[in-house]
Motif scaffolding. Structure first.
Motif, PDB file in Angstrom:
ATOM      1  N   ARG A   2       0.849  -5.483  -4.026  1.00  0.00           N
ATOM      2  CA  ARG A   2      -0.272  -5.081  -4.873  1.00  0.00           C
ATOM      3  C   ARG A   2      -1.099  -6.309  -5.256  1.00  0.00           C
ATOM      4  O   ARG A   2      -0.553  -7.339  -5.643  1.00  0.00           O
ATOM      5  CB  ARG A   2       0.234  -4.429  -6.158  1.00  0.00           C
ATOM      6  CG  ARG A   2       0.988  -3.174  -5.917  1.00  0.00           C
ATOM      7  CD  ARG A   2       0.052  -1.989  -5.971  1.00  0.00           C
ATOM      8  NE  ARG A   2       0.801  -0.778  -5.790  1.00  0.00           N
ATOM      9  CZ  ARG A   2       0.641   0.021  -4.757  1.00  0.00           C
ATOM     10  NH1 ARG A   2      -0.223  -0.266  -3.828  1.00  0.00           N
ATOM     11  NH2 ARG A   2       1.340   1.114  -4.644  1.00  0.00           N
ATOM     12  N   ASN A  41      -4.666   1.931  -5.081  1.00  0.00           N
ATOM     13  CA  ASN A  41      -3.258   1.836  -4.678  1.00  0.00           C
ATOM     14  C   ASN A  41      -3.017   2.560  -3.363  1.00  0.00           C
ATOM     15  O   ASN A  41      -2.265   2.084  -2.509  1.00  0.00           O
ATOM     16  CB  ASN A  41      -2.340   2.384  -5.765  1.00  0.00           C
ATOM     17  CG  ASN A  41      -2.262   1.475  -6.967  1.00  0.00           C
ATOM     18  OD1 ASN A  41      -2.550   0.288  -6.880  1.00  0.00           O
ATOM     19  ND2 ASN A  41      -1.890   2.026  -8.098  1.00  0.00           N
ATOM     20  N   VAL A  42      -3.656   3.727  -3.179  1.00  0.00           N
ATOM     21  CA  VAL A  42      -3.513   4.468  -1.925  1.00  0.00           C
ATOM     22  C   VAL A  42      -4.068   3.645  -0.766  1.00  0.00           C
ATOM     23  O   VAL A  42      -3.432   3.525   0.293  1.00  0.00           O
ATOM     24  CB  VAL A  42      -4.217   5.851  -2.013  1.00  0.00           C
ATOM     25  CG1 VAL A  42      -4.314   6.512  -0.652  1.00  0.00           C
ATOM     26  CG2 VAL A  42      -3.497   6.747  -2.996  1.00  0.00           C
ATOM     27  N   ASP A  44      -4.448   0.403  -0.667  1.00  0.00           N
ATOM     28  CA  ASP A  44      -3.572  -0.753  -0.513  1.00  0.00           C
ATOM     29  C   ASP A  44      -2.331  -0.380   0.287  1.00  0.00           C
ATOM     30  O   ASP A  44      -1.920  -1.122   1.190  1.00  0.00           O
ATOM     31  CB  ASP A  44      -3.181  -1.299  -1.890  1.00  0.00           C
ATOM     32  CG  ASP A  44      -2.450  -2.617  -1.810  1.00  0.00           C
ATOM     33  OD1 ASP A  44      -2.865  -3.490  -1.012  1.00  0.00           O
ATOM     34  OD2 ASP A  44      -1.446  -2.773  -2.533  1.00  0.00           O
ATOM     35  N   ASP A  45      -1.745   0.772   0.001  1.00  0.00           N
ATOM     36  CA  ASP A  45      -0.580   1.234   0.759  1.00  0.00           C
ATOM     37  C   ASP A  45      -0.938   1.483   2.223  1.00  0.00           C
ATOM     38  O   ASP A  45      -0.163   1.164   3.127  1.00  0.00           O
ATOM     39  CB  ASP A  45       0.001   2.507   0.143  1.00  0.00           C
ATOM     40  CG  ASP A  45       0.650   2.268  -1.211  1.00  0.00           C
ATOM     41  OD1 ASP A  45       0.967   1.099  -1.537  1.00  0.00           O
ATOM     42  OD2 ASP A  45       0.833   3.255  -1.964  1.00  0.00           O
ATOM     43  N   MET A  46      -2.113   2.059   2.460  1.00  0.00           N
ATOM     44  CA  MET A  46      -2.556   2.307   3.834  1.00  0.00           C
ATOM     45  C   MET A  46      -2.742   0.995   4.589  1.00  0.00           C
ATOM     46  O   MET A  46      -2.355   0.874   5.756  1.00  0.00           O
ATOM     47  CB  MET A  46      -3.855   3.111   3.838  1.00  0.00           C
ATOM     48  CG  MET A  46      -3.679   4.545   3.380  1.00  0.00           C
ATOM     49  SD  MET A  46      -5.228   5.444   3.079  1.00  0.00           S
ATOM     50  CE  MET A  46      -6.129   5.216   4.574  1.00  0.00           C
ATOM     51  N   ASP A  48      -1.230  -1.851   3.928  1.00  0.00           N
ATOM     52  CA  ASP A  48       0.108  -2.397   4.158  1.00  0.00           C
ATOM     53  C   ASP A  48       0.751  -1.773   5.384  1.00  0.00           C
ATOM     54  O   ASP A  48       1.330  -2.469   6.222  1.00  0.00           O
ATOM     55  CB  ASP A  48       1.016  -2.173   2.942  1.00  0.00           C
ATOM     56  CG  ASP A  48       0.699  -3.085   1.779  1.00  0.00           C
ATOM     57  OD1 ASP A  48      -0.032  -4.085   1.973  1.00  0.00           O
ATOM     58  OD2 ASP A  48       1.172  -2.794   0.661  1.00  0.00           O
ATOM     59  N   GLU A  49       0.637  -0.456   5.509  1.00  0.00           N
ATOM     60  CA  GLU A  49       1.216   0.250   6.657  1.00  0.00           C
ATOM     61  C   GLU A  49       0.521  -0.164   7.954  1.00  0.00           C
ATOM     62  O   GLU A  49       1.173  -0.400   8.970  1.00  0.00           O
ATOM     63  CB  GLU A  49       1.125   1.760   6.456  1.00  0.00           C
ATOM     64  CG  GLU A  49       1.688   2.561   7.606  1.00  0.00           C
ATOM     65  CD  GLU A  49       3.160   2.293   7.887  1.00  0.00           C
ATOM     66  OE1 GLU A  49       3.566   2.456   9.061  1.00  0.00           O
ATOM     67  OE2 GLU A  49       3.909   1.915   6.964  1.00  0.00           O
TER      68      GLU A  49
END
Length: 69
Positions: A2, A41-42, A44-46, A48-49
């Motif tokens: 994050r 956050n969504v 950021d997660d995408m 990261d993936e």
């Protein structure tokens, strides 16, 4: 990872809104900031993936190239 932790984001949001005297505006702004934070956050997660997938692909290509040598 994050980029902005929830605690820092909350503190920053509170500092921005401390000068807003209208409680309705302050409440609406807090809700907007909260939704924006969730959306960030969504994303950021995408990202990261995607980074994990690209790293895996890069490792596979390197392994393939080294076998061809």
């Amino acid at each position: 990872m994050r980029l902005i932790t929830p605690v820092v984001a909350t503190m920053g949001r509170d500092l921005i809104l401390v000068t807003v005297s209208d409680f309705k505006v302050r409440g609406a702004s807090q809700e907007i900031f909260a939704v924006a934070g969730e959306k960030m956050n969504v994303v950021d997660d995408m990202l990261d993936e995607l980074y994990r997938q690209l790293s895996d692909a890069d490792r596979m290509l390197e392994a393939y190239a080294s076998k061809r040598e």
